[in-house]
Design a protein around this motif. Structure first.
Motif, mmCIF file in Angstrom:
data_model
loop_
_atom_site.group_PDB
_atom_site.id
_atom_site.type_symbol
_atom_site.label_atom_id
_atom_site.label_comp_id
_atom_site.label_asym_id
_atom_site.label_seq_id
_atom_site.Cartn_x
_atom_site.Cartn_y
_atom_site.Cartn_z
ATOM 1 N N ALA A 109 0.832 -1.208 0.000
ATOM 2 C CA ALA A 109 0.000 0.000 0.000
ATOM 3 C C ALA A 109 0.865 1.256 0.000
ATOM 4 C CB ALA A 109 -0.926 -0.005 1.217
ATOM 5 N N ALA A 110 1.941 1.239 0.795
ATOM 6 C CA ALA A 110 2.831 2.398 0.854
ATOM 7 C C ALA A 110 3.542 2.609 -0.476
ATOM 8 C CB ALA A 110 3.852 2.205 1.973
ATOM 9 N N ALA A 111 3.936 1.522 -1.120
ATOM 10 C CA ALA A 111 4.604 1.619 -2.421
ATOM 11 C C ALA A 111 3.659 2.195 -3.467
ATOM 12 C CB ALA A 111 5.107 0.237 -2.849
ATOM 13 N N SER A 112 2.425 1.750 -3.453
ATOM 14 C CA SER A 112 1.440 2.222 -4.423
ATOM 15 C C SER A 112 1.249 3.736 -4.334
ATOM 16 C CB SER A 112 0.108 1.503 -4.197
ATOM 17 O OG SER A 112 -0.863 1.936 -5.117
ATOM 18 N N LYS A 113 1.250 4.276 -3.136
ATOM 19 C CA LYS A 113 1.097 5.722 -2.947
ATOM 20 C C LYS A 113 2.259 6.495 -3.545
ATOM 21 C CE LYS A 113 -1.646 5.325 1.303
ATOM 22 N NZ LYS A 113 -1.666 5.581 2.771
ATOM 23 N N LYS A 114 3.417 5.838 -3.683
ATOM 24 C CA LYS A 114 4.609 6.476 -4.247
ATOM 25 C C LYS A 114 4.764 6.194 -5.739
ATOM 26 C CE LYS A 114 6.724 8.014 -0.385
ATOM 27 N NZ LYS A 114 7.314 9.361 -0.200
ATOM 28 N N GLY A 115 3.809 5.501 -6.332
ATOM 29 C CA GLY A 115 3.926 5.155 -7.740
ATOM 30 C C GLY A 115 4.881 4.013 -7.999
ATOM 31 N N PHE A 118 5.014 -3.411 -6.025
ATOM 32 C CA PHE A 118 5.525 -4.212 -4.911
ATOM 33 C C PHE A 118 5.080 -5.660 -5.055
ATOM 34 C CE2 PHE A 118 5.385 -6.214 -0.755
ATOM 35 C CZ PHE A 118 6.628 -5.882 -0.226
ATOM 36 N N ILE A 119 6.024 -6.558 -4.876
ATOM 37 C CA ILE A 119 5.754 -8.004 -4.871
ATOM 38 C C ILE A 119 6.346 -8.598 -3.606
ATOM 39 C CG2 ILE A 119 6.221 -10.227 -5.997
ATOM 40 C CD1 ILE A 119 4.452 -8.607 -7.732
ATOM 41 N N ASP A 120 5.537 -9.279 -2.784
ATOM 42 C CA ASP A 120 6.123 -10.071 -1.696
ATOM 43 C C ASP A 120 6.453 -11.435 -2.287
ATOM 44 O OD1 ASP A 120 3.028 -10.077 -1.421
ATOM 45 O OD2 ASP A 120 3.573 -11.886 -0.296
ATOM 46 N N ALA A 121 7.715 -11.833 -2.141
ATOM 47 C CA ALA A 121 8.217 -12.996 -2.869
ATOM 48 C C ALA A 121 9.137 -13.859 -2.017
ATOM 49 C CB ALA A 121 8.955 -12.523 -4.122
ATOM 50 N N PRO A 122 8.627 -14.425 -0.915
ATOM 51 C CA PRO A 122 9.480 -15.296 -0.101
ATOM 52 C C PRO A 122 9.957 -16.500 -0.894
ATOM 53 C CG PRO A 122 7.171 -15.522 0.519
ATOM 54 C CD PRO A 122 7.249 -14.353 -0.412
ATOM 55 N N ILE A 123 11.061 -17.064 -0.450
ATOM 56 C CA ILE A 123 11.752 -18.095 -1.217
ATOM 57 C C ILE A 123 11.892 -19.382 -0.428
ATOM 58 C CG2 ILE A 123 13.013 -16.543 -2.744
ATOM 59 C CD1 ILE A 123 15.258 -16.414 -0.775
ATOM 60 N N GLU A 143 -0.845 -8.586 -11.229
ATOM 61 C CA GLU A 143 -0.393 -9.260 -12.450
ATOM 62 C C GLU A 143 0.620 -8.390 -13.194
ATOM 63 O OE1 GLU A 143 -1.011 -12.169 -13.830
ATOM 64 O OE2 GLU A 143 -2.812 -12.976 -12.846
ATOM 65 N N SER A 144 0.372 -7.087 -13.229
ATOM 66 C CA SER A 144 1.250 -6.174 -13.955
ATOM 67 C C SER A 144 2.646 -6.135 -13.348
ATOM 68 C CB SER A 144 0.639 -4.767 -13.952
ATOM 69 O OG SER A 144 1.513 -3.837 -14.546
ATOM 70 N N ASP A 145 2.725 -5.973 -12.027
ATOM 71 C CA ASP A 145 4.033 -5.931 -11.371
ATOM 72 C C ASP A 145 4.751 -7.272 -11.491
ATOM 73 O OD1 ASP A 145 3.694 -3.291 -10.596
ATOM 74 O OD2 ASP A 145 2.842 -3.827 -8.635
ATOM 75 N N PHE A 146 3.986 -8.344 -11.378
ATOM 76 C CA PHE A 146 4.582 -9.675 -11.472
ATOM 77 C C PHE A 146 5.165 -9.912 -12.860
ATOM 78 C CE2 PHE A 146 4.240 -14.229 -12.495
ATOM 79 C CZ PHE A 146 5.052 -14.764 -11.509
ATOM 80 N N SER A 147 4.450 -9.493 -13.900
ATOM 81 C CA SER A 147 4.938 -9.717 -15.259
ATOM 82 C C SER A 147 6.247 -8.976 -15.514
ATOM 83 C CB SER A 147 3.882 -9.307 -16.278
ATOM 84 O OG SER A 147 3.666 -7.899 -16.250
ATOM 85 N N LYS A 148 6.423 -7.835 -14.858
ATOM 86 C CA LYS A 148 7.671 -7.082 -14.993
ATOM 87 C C LYS A 148 8.805 -7.734 -14.205
ATOM 88 C CE LYS A 148 5.169 -2.670 -15.304
ATOM 89 N NZ LYS A 148 4.879 -1.396 -14.579
#
Length: 291
Positions: A109-115, A118-123, A143-148
């Motif tokens: 949410a914080a990232a979205s406000k800054k344009g 964000f992907i949470d991607a534990p391994i 989907e958009s952020d993930f595709s990038k």
């Protein structure tokens, strides 16, 4: 133009992961709380060691983080010197830390406000998986952020999967840890039973590993469990951190995970035996001690 990737956190996982990005020809900048570690990495790979997070993320297309826990994420993401304040608009932030679903949702949410994306991607896959570029990555985000971001992650992964909105990656990692906890306890009890029954334990494992009892833990950890060798792999301290988050999330969503709660306490026993940094397969030592 060359893609610029910042990597924040050069622990046992992040160090080789960042190395794979450099080997792929990306422009890599690294930052680590211990600056000497960043300098060491830069001396072995094509990339730049940065003295501040702000320097590392300036102009980056992607910012990857792999730190310790929620509090570490707050430290590197927030504040005037953090990622959110200094990453350029349009960058995608990818967090590989195993953390709570709540912090993932907050940072998204914080990232979205800054344009920012964000992907949470534990391994999953451990140090060996990171070094070999064979990690399994569980993602939450759009989907958009993930595709990038997925083509970047594929440089150190064998599988990268989007599971749902922000927080879904962390919740899937919890599923992973819950499954592992029960498997390791079951394998520990099986090997301990075989020992007490005076069976040839290695021969027993060879037989049962060809049937329904087979698992990754059996294939990769039974030998060292038999030998009592645990100075490798995923540490008990880290597992207890993860299981604590699993139990907290389970309370929030009204999920019953009694075996996980029990195994968490068994790991507490291992810690009290001096096994804080032992591999998670050290649960068998508890049985040997208390038999």
């Amino acid at each position: 133009m060359t893609t610029t990737v910042s990597f924040i956190g050069l622990g046992v996982m992040g160090y080789p992961m960042a190395g794979h990005l450099a080997k792929a020809g990306l422009s890599v900048r690294v930052w680590n709380r211990t600056l000497a570690k960043a300098g060491e990495w830069a001396s072995k790979h094509r990339g730049t060691a940065c003295s501040t997070i702000a320097e590392a993320v300036q102009g980056a297309d992607f910012v990857m983080t792999c730190v310790g826990a929620d509090k570490d994420l707050t430290e590197v993401y927030e504040g005037d010197g953090g990622i959110l304040a200094n990453a350029p608009e349009g960058a995608v932030l990818v967090d590989h830390t195993t953390a709570s679903a709540g912090i993932a949702e907050h940072l998204a949410a914080a990232a979205s406000k800054k344009g920012l994306g964000f992907i949470d991607a534990p391994i999953s896959g451990g140090q060996q998986g990171a070094e070999n570029g064979q990690l399994t990555i569980m993602c939450g985000g759009s989907e958009s952020d993930f595709s990038k971001a997925s083509p970047i992650m594929e440089h150190y992964a064998r599988a990268v999967t989007l599971l749902g909105p922000p927080g879904s990656g962390q919740k899937t990692k919890m599923v992973n840890q819950i499954a592992i906890a029960g498997l390791v306890q079951g394998l520990s009890e099986a090997l301990h039973f075989a020992e007490q029954a005076n069976l040839d334990v290695r021969k027993v494992v060879d037989v049962i590993s060809k049937g329904a009892a087979q698992s990754w833990q059996m294939e990769n950890r039974s030998g060292t469990m038999i030998d009592g060798e645990f100075n490798h792999g995923f540490a008990v301290d880290w597992m207890r951190k993860d299981l604590g988050m699993c139990l907290e999330e389970a309370r929030k969503i009204n999920a019953s995970i009694p075996v996980t709660a029990l195994v968490d306490q068994f790991y507490a026993d291992v810690q009290s035996m001096g096994g804080r940094r032992w591999d998670t397969s050290s649960l068998i030592q508890r049985l040997r001690k208390f038999r």
